[in-house]
Scaffold this motif. Structure first.
Motif, PDB file in Angstrom:
ATOM      1  N   LYS A   1       0.569  -1.162   0.000  1.00  0.00           N
ATOM      2  CA  LYS A   1       0.025   0.041  -0.010  1.00  0.00           C
ATOM      3  C   LYS A   1       0.927   1.123  -0.222  1.00  0.00           C
ATOM      4  O   LYS A   1       1.965   1.434   0.641  1.00  0.00           O
TER       5      LYS A   1
ATOM      6  N   HIS B   1      -4.784   6.153  -1.629  1.00  0.00           N
ATOM      7  CA  HIS B   1      -3.758   5.667  -1.396  1.00  0.00           C
ATOM      8  C   HIS B   1      -3.699   4.736  -2.689  1.00  0.00           C
ATOM      9  O   HIS B   1      -4.953   4.368  -3.662  1.00  0.00           O
ATOM     10  N   ILE B   2      -2.756   4.189  -3.421  1.00  0.00           N
ATOM     11  CA  ILE B   2      -2.877   3.075  -4.391  1.00  0.00           C
ATOM     12  C   ILE B   2      -2.080   1.363  -3.912  1.00  0.00           C
ATOM     13  O   ILE B   2      -1.290   1.467  -3.078  1.00  0.00           O
ATOM     14  N   ASP B   3      -3.290   0.481  -3.629  1.00  0.00           N
ATOM     15  CA  ASP B   3      -2.381  -0.856  -3.549  1.00  0.00           C
ATOM     16  C   ASP B   3      -1.688  -1.239  -4.399  1.00  0.00           C
ATOM     17  O   ASP B   3      -1.960  -1.441  -5.757  1.00  0.00           O
TER      18      ASP B   3
END
Length: 343
Positions: free
Chosen positions: A17, A25-27
């Motif tokens: 993450k 946020h970006i996974d």
């Protein structure tokens, strides 16, 4: 190890993450693709079990895009984003994004894929349609169902869900579905915006829009708001209105053919739809102008009646009449205001 990402990354079960400033946020998910003869497989890594898990990210994305194309104007994707915002803003239910996406996209039927639909022609309608259908589907589930990846039966999306979370999700969807229906069907724009703010918070509608709405003429204070909750898919109640010289005389023409109506005539309103014995008709007559006010006859309350209702053209002004159909305490159909201008 990179200074750029220190304090911004964390390891999850299947992803890394990356946290941005603010609420974003970006996974980042490592995916291993293997090809044997004509078959291609995709697997992600489960850090906790040290095992590969089947996934179909490309095919799933294609499936969502296909459903989105049926809705048109990117309205499915926009509605899904609104639902994620609702989840994050209210924080009253927990559901992973891929599970929520699957539940909502699955509400678009095969028939609609084959023959098209106008149930998603704008964003408010798309959101209402999806919530109505999701609420109806959840009502059919007594306990948590297994929601499989629609393009990969070996994968299900229940891994972060349990019975308590499901039952709470079911309860919250029903609550928000009622709020969405009320906001969508509210005929007064200012009241509708208040309804949407109940769903999405006070940030709904920018300040400029709110100021413009405040300048618009709202419903008169003596006009009663609809007192019944709206059905998931309310119908249009068809009412025919004709002008009569006297209360019991024959029609001298459709009301719609007249720009203004003379005083001392009668108007006959007739509900044309066939209704069952469980359905009641309520009428609302709203008068305006000094003549009605001086006579203490502005009215505005809903009252129960039959499918036929008659009114005299007694007061000058712009008035309106509406019929609503109510079954078991729920408004299932309404005619909308039938405007009567008396000169």
């Amino acid at each position: 190890a990179s200074k750029h990402y220190q304090g911004k990354v964390s390891r999850q079960t299947r992803c890394v993450k990356l946290n941005y400033a603010g609420e974003f946020h970006i996974d980042i998910v490592p995916c291993i693709r293997s090809k044997f003869l004509f078959t291609e497989t995709e697997n992600v890594c489960n850090r906790l079990t040290n095992e590969f898990e089947s996934c179909s990210s490309i095919e799933f994305s294609k499936w969502v895009r296909k459903k989105n194309a049926v809705a048109g104007n990117n309205n499915l994707i926009k509605a899904i984003r609104l639902c994620k915002y609702l989840r994050d803003f209210k924080q009253t239910f927990s559901v992973k994004s891929i599970l929520l996406t699957t539940l909502l996209a699955s509400r678009i039927t095969l028939s609609e894929e084959l023959f098209g639909t106008d149930s998603f022609k704008d964003l408010p309608m798309a959101l209402k349609t999806l919530f109505n259908r999701l609420d109806e589907w959840l009502d059919e589930q007594d306990e948590m169902p297994i929601v499989n990846n629609p393009v990969d039966d070996d994968e299900n999306f229940n891994r972060h869900w349990d019975e308590d979370k499901f039952q709470n999700f079911k309860k919250q969807v029903k609550k928000y579905n009622g709020w969405i229906n009320t906001a969508y069907h509210e005929m007064d724009k200012e009241e509708s915006i208040k309804g949407w703010r109940k769903v999405f918070g006070d940030k709904f509608a920018p300040e400029a829009t709110a100021k413009a709405v405040e300048k618009q003429k709202s419903l008169p204070s003596h006009c009663e708001r609809l007192r019944w909750p709206m059905a998931n898919s309310p119908q249009k109640l068809n009412v025919k209105a004709v002008l009569q010289k006297d209360k019991s005389s024959v029609s001298i023409g459709d009301l719609a053919a007249y720009n203004t109506i003379p005083k001392h005539h009668w108007i006959r309103f007739n509900v044309k739809d066939t209704l069952d014995h469980q359905t009641s008709i309520f009428w609302q007559v709203v008068n305006t102008g000094s003549e009605a006010a001086n006579d203490d006859c502005l009215r505005g309350k809903f009252f129960q009646g039959s499918t036929i209702h008659k009114e005299s053209t007694l007061y000058r002004g712009t008035h309106w009449v509406e019929a609503v159909a109510v079954r078991q305490g729920v408004c299932i159909a309404r005619s909308g205001p039938i405007v009567v201008k008396i000169a």
